[in-house]
Design a protein around this motif. Sequence first.
Motif, PDB file in Angstrom:
ATOM      1  N   PHE A   9       4.448   7.600   1.024  1.00  0.00           N
ATOM      2  CA  PHE A   9       3.045   7.985   1.032  1.00  0.00           C
ATOM      3  C   PHE A   9       2.292   7.297  -0.108  1.00  0.00           C
ATOM      4  O   PHE A   9       1.196   6.769   0.099  1.00  0.00           O
ATOM      5  N   GLY A  10       2.876   7.270  -1.286  1.00  0.00           N
ATOM      6  CA  GLY A  10       2.219   6.614  -2.423  1.00  0.00           C
ATOM      7  C   GLY A  10       1.983   5.129  -2.180  1.00  0.00           C
ATOM      8  O   GLY A  10       0.899   4.609  -2.461  1.00  0.00           O
ATOM      9  N   GLU A  11       2.992   4.455  -1.647  1.00  0.00           N
ATOM     10  CA  GLU A  11       2.845   3.031  -1.340  1.00  0.00           C
ATOM     11  C   GLU A  11       1.807   2.806  -0.244  1.00  0.00           C
ATOM     12  O   GLU A  11       1.000   1.873  -0.323  1.00  0.00           O
ATOM     13  N   ALA A  12       1.818   3.672   0.772  1.00  0.00           N
ATOM     14  CA  ALA A  12       0.838   3.558   1.857  1.00  0.00           C
ATOM     15  C   ALA A  12      -0.573   3.730   1.309  1.00  0.00           C
ATOM     16  O   ALA A  12      -1.483   2.970   1.670  1.00  0.00           O
ATOM     17  N   CYS A  13      -0.763   4.705   0.424  1.00  0.00           N
ATOM     18  CA  CYS A  13      -2.095   4.927  -0.173  1.00  0.00           C
ATOM     19  C   CYS A  13      -2.530   3.705  -0.968  1.00  0.00           C
ATOM     20  O   CYS A  13      -3.693   3.292  -0.875  1.00  0.00           O
ATOM     21  N   ASP A  14      -1.614   3.143  -1.745  1.00  0.00           N
ATOM     22  CA  ASP A  14      -1.956   1.945  -2.519  1.00  0.00           C
ATOM     23  C   ASP A  14      -2.377   0.805  -1.602  1.00  0.00           C
ATOM     24  O   ASP A  14      -3.386   0.134  -1.848  1.00  0.00           O
ATOM     25  N   LEU A  15      -1.622   0.581  -0.531  1.00  0.00           N
ATOM     26  CA  LEU A  15      -1.934  -0.499   0.411  1.00  0.00           C
ATOM     27  C   LEU A  15      -3.282  -0.279   1.091  1.00  0.00           C
ATOM     28  O   LEU A  15      -4.112  -1.196   1.169  1.00  0.00           O
ATOM     29  N   MET A  16      -3.504   0.949   1.576  1.00  0.00           N
ATOM     30  CA  MET A  16      -4.768   1.227   2.259  1.00  0.00           C
ATOM     31  C   MET A  16      -5.944   1.150   1.287  1.00  0.00           C
ATOM     32  O   MET A  16      -7.019   0.651   1.645  1.00  0.00           O
ATOM     33  N   SER A  17      -5.756   1.607   0.057  1.00  0.00           N
ATOM     34  CA  SER A  17      -6.840   1.562  -0.934  1.00  0.00           C
ATOM     35  C   SER A  17      -7.214   0.136  -1.298  1.00  0.00           C
ATOM     36  O   SER A  17      -8.402  -0.203  -1.384  1.00  0.00           O
ATOM     37  N   VAL A  18      -6.214  -0.722  -1.500  1.00  0.00           N
ATOM     38  CA  VAL A  18      -6.496  -2.122  -1.804  1.00  0.00           C
ATOM     39  C   VAL A  18      -7.238  -2.766  -0.640  1.00  0.00           C
ATOM     40  O   VAL A  18      -8.224  -3.485  -0.830  1.00  0.00           O
ATOM     41  N   ALA A  19      -6.785  -2.496   0.583  1.00  0.00           N
ATOM     42  CA  ALA A  19      -7.451  -3.050   1.765  1.00  0.00           C
ATOM     43  C   ALA A  19      -8.891  -2.539   1.858  1.00  0.00           C
ATOM     44  O   ALA A  19      -9.824  -3.327   2.036  1.00  0.00           O
ATOM     45  N   PHE A  20      -9.065  -1.227   1.725  1.00  0.00           N
ATOM     46  CA  PHE A  20     -10.398  -0.626   1.845  1.00  0.00           C
ATOM     47  C   PHE A  20     -11.334  -1.170   0.763  1.00  0.00           C
ATOM     48  O   PHE A  20     -12.469  -1.543   1.047  1.00  0.00           O
ATOM     49  N   ASP A  21     -10.850  -1.248  -0.469  1.00  0.00           N
ATOM     50  CA  ASP A  21     -11.662  -1.747  -1.583  1.00  0.00           C
ATOM     51  C   ASP A  21     -11.997  -3.229  -1.431  1.00  0.00           C
ATOM     52  O   ASP A  21     -12.943  -3.724  -2.036  1.00  0.00           O
ATOM     53  N   SER A  22     -11.225  -3.923  -0.578  1.00  0.00           N
ATOM     54  CA  SER A  22     -11.476  -5.344  -0.306  1.00  0.00           C
ATOM     55  C   SER A  22     -12.347  -5.553   0.928  1.00  0.00           C
ATOM     56  O   SER A  22     -12.551  -6.682   1.357  1.00  0.00           O
ATOM     57  N   GLY A  23     -12.806  -4.456   1.532  1.00  0.00           N
ATOM     58  CA  GLY A  23     -13.719  -4.575   2.665  1.00  0.00           C
ATOM     59  C   GLY A  23     -13.137  -4.234   4.019  1.00  0.00           C
ATOM     60  O   GLY A  23     -13.851  -4.266   5.024  1.00  0.00           O
ATOM     61  N   VAL A  24     -11.853  -3.904   4.085  1.00  0.00           N
ATOM     62  CA  VAL A  24     -11.250  -3.513   5.363  1.00  0.00           C
ATOM     63  C   VAL A  24     -11.677  -2.085   5.673  1.00  0.00           C
ATOM     64  O   VAL A  24     -11.570  -1.200   4.825  1.00  0.00           O
ATOM     65  N   SER A  25     -12.152  -1.862   6.886  1.00  0.00           N
ATOM     66  CA  SER A  25     -12.561  -0.504   7.254  1.00  0.00           C
ATOM     67  C   SER A  25     -11.870   0.005   8.519  1.00  0.00           C
ATOM     68  O   SER A  25     -11.985   1.180   8.854  1.00  0.00           O
ATOM     69  N   LEU A  26     -11.152  -0.871   9.238  1.00  0.00           N
ATOM     70  CA  LEU A  26     -10.432  -0.473  10.452  1.00  0.00           C
ATOM     71  C   LEU A  26      -8.963  -0.273  10.124  1.00  0.00           C
ATOM     72  O   LEU A  26      -8.297  -1.182   9.608  1.00  0.00           O
ATOM     73  N   PHE A  27      -8.464   0.916  10.421  1.00  0.00           N
ATOM     74  CA  PHE A  27      -7.054   1.228  10.214  1.00  0.00           C
ATOM     75  C   PHE A  27      -6.467   1.657  11.543  1.00  0.00           C
ATOM     76  O   PHE A  27      -6.992   2.539  12.212  1.00  0.00           O
ATOM     77  N   ASP A  28      -5.379   1.002  11.933  1.00  0.00           N
ATOM     78  CA  ASP A  28      -4.744   1.211  13.227  1.00  0.00           C
ATOM     79  C   ASP A  28      -3.388   1.871  13.030  1.00  0.00           C
ATOM     80  O   ASP A  28      -2.617   1.466  12.151  1.00  0.00           O
ATOM     81  N   THR A  29      -3.086   2.854  13.845  1.00  0.00           N
ATOM     82  CA  THR A  29      -1.813   3.548  13.786  1.00  0.00           C
ATOM     83  C   THR A  29      -1.417   3.943  15.207  1.00  0.00           C
ATOM     84  O   THR A  29      -1.978   3.429  16.165  1.00  0.00           O
ATOM     85  N   ALA A  30      -0.443   4.825  15.353  1.00  0.00           N
ATOM     86  CA  ALA A  30      -0.022   5.284  16.677  1.00  0.00           C
ATOM     87  C   ALA A  30       0.749   6.583  16.527  1.00  0.00           C
ATOM     88  O   ALA A  30       1.386   6.815  15.507  1.00  0.00           O
ATOM     89  N   GLU A  31       0.712   7.395  17.583  1.00  0.00           N
ATOM     90  CA  GLU A  31       1.433   8.659  17.530  1.00  0.00           C
ATOM     91  C   GLU A  31       2.938   8.461  17.388  1.00  0.00           C
ATOM     92  O   GLU A  31       3.624   9.310  16.847  1.00  0.00           O
TER      93      GLU A  31
END
Length: 140
Positions: A9-31
Amino acid sequence: MLFGEMTSFGEACDLMSVAFDSGVSLFDTAEMYPVPQRAETSGRSEEFVGRWMKARRREEITIATKIAGPSGQMSWIRGGPVALDAANIKLAVEGSLRRLGTDYIDLMQLHWPDRYVPMFGDVDFDPARCFKVLQHIASK
């Protein structure tokens, strides 16, 4: 698709935060994520995205997720659906909304067709493995 299996979870948050702070706004996942698929971790990627998203303004994030269809595997997902019918789609959407902790999904996709296709390591089409989708539909 590795959040919750190979990515904490911590690594995922770091990855998503870096992406979001760099302008990424679309996050794709699946059930069905993370992979490899296991009953014990099923849906965890959606949960990680949802927990991370709580610290942000939801309207700034576009969430895409996917509904697992018949596969002959993953019986822990809605009993191993035999079809992508209205009931299964409704259950999948409700489960994704709950795991994501949101009241809407921006893009809901079907992960694969509602018919047998070679996947998860299979490379040859085998007609004997066709799902009983037509029988299921005909019985309604």
